[in-house]
Design an enzyme around this catalytic site. Structure first.
Site, PDB file in Angstrom:
ATOM      1  CB  CYS A  43      -1.091  -0.096   1.134  1.00 53.79           C
ATOM      2  SG  CYS A  43      -2.274   1.033   0.833  1.00 53.79           S
ATOM      3  CG  HIS A  95      -4.168  -3.727   2.853  1.00 50.46           C
ATOM      4  ND1 HIS A  95      -3.518  -3.363   3.675  1.00 50.46           N
ATOM      5  CD2 HIS A  95      -4.846  -2.556   2.249  1.00 50.46           C
ATOM      6  CE1 HIS A  95      -3.335  -2.169   3.771  1.00 50.46           C
ATOM      7  NE2 HIS A  95      -4.099  -1.623   3.067  1.00 50.46           N
ATOM      8  CD  GLU A 138      -3.296  -6.409   5.371  1.00 49.05           C
ATOM      9  OE1 GLU A 138      -4.209  -5.632   5.388  1.00 49.05           O
ATOM     10  OE2 GLU A 138      -2.617  -6.761   4.332  1.00 49.05           O
TER      11      GLU A 138
END
Length: 385
Positions: free
Chosen positions: A274, A359, A361
């Protein structure tokens, strides 16, 4: 507050959001009784409001949730992405009491405890359509009753906004620390963790706990350092790799970040997510710019150019690396957003470095892109001295 008083508050709708374009959206206060400025964005995730609110990347932003029913699962300590709620404000249509076995606190109570203004009863559909048409807009939330709507619009117009502002200084850690395995408890993690056989230093521009968890699950012993730690100090720690984290705001405004990235590239393997990707892009000679209304949500399609595979990804950013600014001799684009064709990932052609804009995760969001963390370990092992 009695039930009658609560209904009266909801009927009167005295609190409001004033926008710099002159629009006013009325609702009632459900968070901290404060007035505040922020950039208004919308998030299309169907769940995960706690992870969104505690994501440091949302610092300075008023988050409009397009999902209409909010609050049902409450708030708990395990799902926090940072030590506190970080968003500038919250805007929802309907707030509900919690009804979930994992809930430890009502969302409304947590918002008040962390000092976050929030409005319910907002016409979030109309607000989202406005943002889609006009882009991210400067806003002013009034819950105090001391400002008229016209004055609120004037305040929103006069506010300088976040372009060029270093928002990272509001969210980065104050001193370095080693990520503890204790933070992996309660997530269905394996009873025996892999050996922490690789040393990784992570720049904290607003890093999420689930990023740290995923790095640990790939065998990294992660030392987190403040955002402004000089490159020479990080390199002196003799890491096997260096990670540039997510974070809020304009990448061009983050003090010393690009300078440190340039000093590090080529010395050890480097990875980024990011804001980290944007900083590494600037360090590699590219430029960044603001997207019209940003990418915020858990349903963004991204294509991996090498295989043609399409992943559903979780995203949160208002800025992006500009395609036309990339030197093809330096960077290879690896991922592209299928909605607007913006850059979602690249690797360096000259030094060991990979980065993604989304992202992986998945907090909140899908797990399609989680293999990025395996790629991080692979990159480090392939270049380990």
């Amino acid at each position: 507050m009695t039930l009658q008083e609560k209904w009266k508050l909801q009927r009167e709708r005295k609190a409001f959001l004033a926008l710099a374009d002159g629009s006013v959206f009325y609702g009632y206060s459900m968070g901290a009784p404060v007035d505040s400025f922020g950039e208004v964005v919308f998030n299309t995730s169907l769940s995960g409001y706690q992870e969104i609110l505690s994501d440091p990347s949302y610092a300075g932003q008023f988050v409009t949730l397009t999902e209409t029913e909010i609050g049902n699962v409450g708030v708990n300590e395990t799902d926090m992405e940072s030590p506190k709620f970080q968003a500038g404000g919250l805007l929802v249509q309907q707030i509900n009491p919690s009804s979930n076995w994992r809930s430890e606190e009502e969302l409304t109570d947590a918002l008040k405890r962390y000092g976050i203004p929030a409005l319910a009863g907002i016409d979030t559909r109309a607000l989202t359509l406005l943002l889609r048409e006009k882009g991210t807009v400067k806003g002013f939330i009034c819950t105090s009753g001391s400002v008229t709507p016209d004055e609120g619009v004037a305040k929103a117009k006069a506010w300088a906004g976040l372009d060029g502002v270093d928002m990272v200084e509001t969210v980065t850690c104050k001193e370095k620390y080693v990520f503890s395995d204790e933070f992996l408890k309660g997530f269905g993690m394996p009873q025996e963790l892999p050996a922490a056989d690789l040393k990784l230093v992570a720049y904290d521009f607003g890093i999420k706990r689930n990023i740290l968890r995923n790095l640990r699950l790939q065998g990294f012993q992660v030392t987190v350092v403040p955002a402004y730690t000089p490159a020479e100090e990080v390199l002196a720690m003799n890491p096997d790799g260096i990670f540039f984290s997510n974070g809020p705001g304009d990448p061009a405004g983050v003090k010393d970040a690009v300078k440190n990235a340039r000093a590090i590239l080529g010395k050890v393997p480097v990875m980024g997510i990011c804001l980290g990707l944007q900083i590494l892009g600037l360090a590699s000679g590219a430029k960044t710019g603001r997207l019209k209304f940003g990418h915020h949500g858990g349903n963004h399609p991204v294509m991996f150019m090498e295989s043609g595979r399409v992943m559903v990804t979780s995203q949160n950013h208002n800025f992006a690396v500009l395609d036309a600014s990339i030197d093809p001799e330096v960077l290879e684009i690896t991922h592209v957003n299928l909605n607007d064709h913006s850059i979602e990932g690249f690797r360096s052609k000259t030094v060991p470095m990979i980065a993604v804009q989304f992202h992986p995760e998945a907090a909140p969001g899908p797990h399609d892109s989680n293999p990025f963390f395996e790629d991080c370990r692979k990159l480090v092992l392939e270049n380990k001295k």
